[in-house]
Design an enzyme around this catalytic site. Structure first.
Site, PDB file in Angstrom:
ATOM      1  N   PRO A  47       0.838  -1.204   0.000  1.00  0.00           N
ATOM      2  CG  PRO A  47       0.059  -0.974   2.190  1.00  0.00           C
ATOM      3  CD  PRO A  47       0.863  -1.885   1.299  1.00  0.00           C
TER       4      PRO A  47
ATOM      5  CE1 TYR B  67       1.379   8.776   3.587  1.00  0.00           C
ATOM      6  CE2 TYR B  67       1.494   6.380   3.729  1.00  0.00           C
ATOM      7  CZ  TYR B  67       1.839   7.635   4.206  1.00  0.00           C
ATOM      8  OH  TYR B  67       2.654   7.740   5.309  1.00  0.00           O
TER       9      TYR B  67
ATOM     10  NE  ARG C  29      -0.845  -3.940   5.082  1.00  0.00           N
ATOM     11  CZ  ARG C  29      -0.945  -2.973   5.988  1.00  0.00           C
ATOM     12  NH1 ARG C  29      -2.112  -2.719   6.584  1.00  0.00           N
ATOM     13  NH2 ARG C  29       0.110  -2.254   6.306  1.00  0.00           N
TER      14      ARG C  29
ATOM     15  CG  ASP D 226       3.817  -1.569   5.236  1.00  0.00           C
ATOM     16  OD1 ASP D 226       2.897  -1.954   4.487  1.00  0.00           O
ATOM     17  OD2 ASP D 226       3.746  -1.567   6.473  1.00  0.00           O
ATOM     18  CG  ASP D 227       5.837   2.724   0.646  1.00  0.00           C
ATOM     19  OD1 ASP D 227       5.724   2.688   1.886  1.00  0.00           O
ATOM     20  OD2 ASP D 227       5.278   3.578  -0.068  1.00  0.00           O
ATOM     21  CG  ASP D 228       7.419   2.702   5.736  1.00  0.00           C
ATOM     22  OD1 ASP D 228       7.037   1.539   5.460  1.00  0.00           O
ATOM     23  OD2 ASP D 228       7.003   3.342   6.728  1.00  0.00           O
TER      24      ASP D 228
ATOM     25  CD  GLU E 101       0.210  -6.002  13.090  1.00  0.00           C
ATOM     26  OE1 GLU E 101       0.859  -5.023  12.665  1.00  0.00           O
ATOM     27  OE2 GLU E 101      -0.553  -5.942  14.073  1.00  0.00           O
TER      28      GLU E 101
END
Length: 414
Positions: free
Chosen positions: A169, A171, A239, A259-261, A360
């Protein structure tokens, strides 16, 4: 000059033949040949002449018998046959006594004697001819057989690698392009097949689409349409959009929420392929105070999960102490409940209304019943393969359209 003309006689009862008892006679070439044959012709020519021209002369001038000619013919035939079959001893003795290798030319060519042995999986070899053999040209033969049992067995037992379905995901924020490019370059180094599912909220941006096209891996760019006022956790709905896509298209592979970070190692993605149902591993995290690192994830005995690492008192009530980027599962659990003996066929989704930090746990409880259905990765769970650092700068202003409108060049006076 006298000339002799043969006239047609009106009488049919001539008593003489041409060349006998005639007041005049003109000898034909054949008669001339016969008249002089006794003195000038050789016996062979005389025999041939008598054989073909027997009916043109009388027995009185020359006595000829068919029996004699037949006997002569058989005699000559027999002599010729004996001459053709008789060996020339002198010539063969010379060939035997002389060494053919000392001669400049050899009219007898013996091919090289070649023995080829086939060895399964190896190249055949050629035995060299003996010294006494005559070799015209060097002959090299090789027999190559790819019937190695181990090689054939390895090919037949080949199993294709499982597909990795990486869900990310994203943004709009200041470091979005940096994060997406960094994660994309890591996935580019992972052995295929890899499917990267990137989900944005409400609309797909052109900048994100351009990054995905330039990465060079298989991807799907999805959009989560949701009213932002009712959204408590943006990532939960993104997700769930990816899970619906996997379930609808029955994608087969290992689903992983990346996650991209976060920071990932290549070893992590290769280890995920070994997951059968559900795999988990420890994740290194930077505390909210950013002054210490904590470890969150399973405690393993080999591949068996026997406990959990946790340092936060407020999260001790959780059933499974694991980060969102600390587990992966088989995608068939989403669309094939009978295979995994699930009690219900309800869709597996993340819940938006649960307390923060329990996303989770509530999601994993829909996939497995307890730790016995989990697999620790790697065996012993002794290695940290990804980090969750929380380095996002919230006060950085995001430029409109990902472009800086002002010129950043600095002119220094001389």
């Amino acid at each position: 000059m006298a000339s002799i003309r043969r006239t047609l006689s009106p009488y049919n009862d001539r008593s003489y033949q041409n060349g006998s008892n005639s007041p005049f006679s003109v000898q034909s070439p054949s008669q001339k040949l016969l008249s002089h044959g006794r003195t000038t012709l050789s016996p062979v020519r005389r025999f041939i002449t008598g054989l073909f021209l027997q009916k043109h002369y009388s027995r009185k001038s020359y006595q000829f018998s068919w029996k004699k000619s037949l006997v002569r013919c058989l005699l000559f035939f027999f002599l010729g046959f004996l001459l053709g079959m008789a060996p020339f001893n002198n010539d063969f003795n010379e060939l035997r006594n002389n060494d053919l290798r000392n001669n400049d030319f050899s009219f007898e060519m013996k091919p090289a004697v070649v023995n080829v042995e086939k060895n399964v999986g190896d190249l055949g070899f050629v035995e060299r001819p003996k010294e006494n053999d005559v070799v015209v040209d060097a002959v090299k033969l090789g027999v190559s057989e790819r019937n190695d049992r181990n090689e054939v067995k390895r090919i037949l037992d080949f199993e294709p690698r499982k597909q990795l379905i990486v869900v990310t995901p994203t943004y709009n924020r200041a470091l979005q392009a940096y994060y997406l490019n960094r994660l994309g370059q890591v996935l580019r180094l992972v052995r295929p097949p890899v499917l990267w599912i990137v989900v944005e909220m409400n609309a797909a941006s052109m900048e994100t689409a351009e990054i995905l096209r330039n990465i060079g891996i298989m991807y799907r760019h999805l959009v989560c349409v949701k009213n932002s006022t009712d959204v408590k956790d943006r990532g939960v709905h993104q997700r769930n959009t990816a899970l619906e896509h996997v379930e609808r298209h029955r994608l087969d592979g290992i689903v992983y929420f990346a996650d991209d970070d976060n920071i990932y190692s290549l070893e992590l993605f290769e280890s995920i392929r070994e997951v059968s149902r559900f795999g988990t591993w420890p994740v290194g995290m930077l505390a909210q105070s950013k002054n210490k690192a904590i470890l969150e994830g399973p405690v393993c005995n080999g591949s068996q999960v026997i406990g959990w690492h946790t340092n936060e008192k407020s999260k001790r009530l959780r059933r499974f102490h694991v980060d969102m980027s600390g587990f992966a599962f088989n995608s068939t659990i989403l669309w094939d409940p009978k295979r995994w003996h699930r009690p219900t066929s309800d869709p597996i989704r993340q819940l938006d209304k649960v307390k923060e930090g329990f996303q989770e746990t509530t999601f994993i409880e829909q996939i497995v019943e307890d730790e016995s259905q989990m697999e620790g990765i790697p065996p012993g769970c002794y290695k940290i393969m990804n980090w969750h650092l929380h380095l996002e700068a919230h006060q950085v202003i995001y430029p409109s359209g990902w472009m800086l409108q002002k010129n950043l060049d600095l002119v220094i006076p001389s």
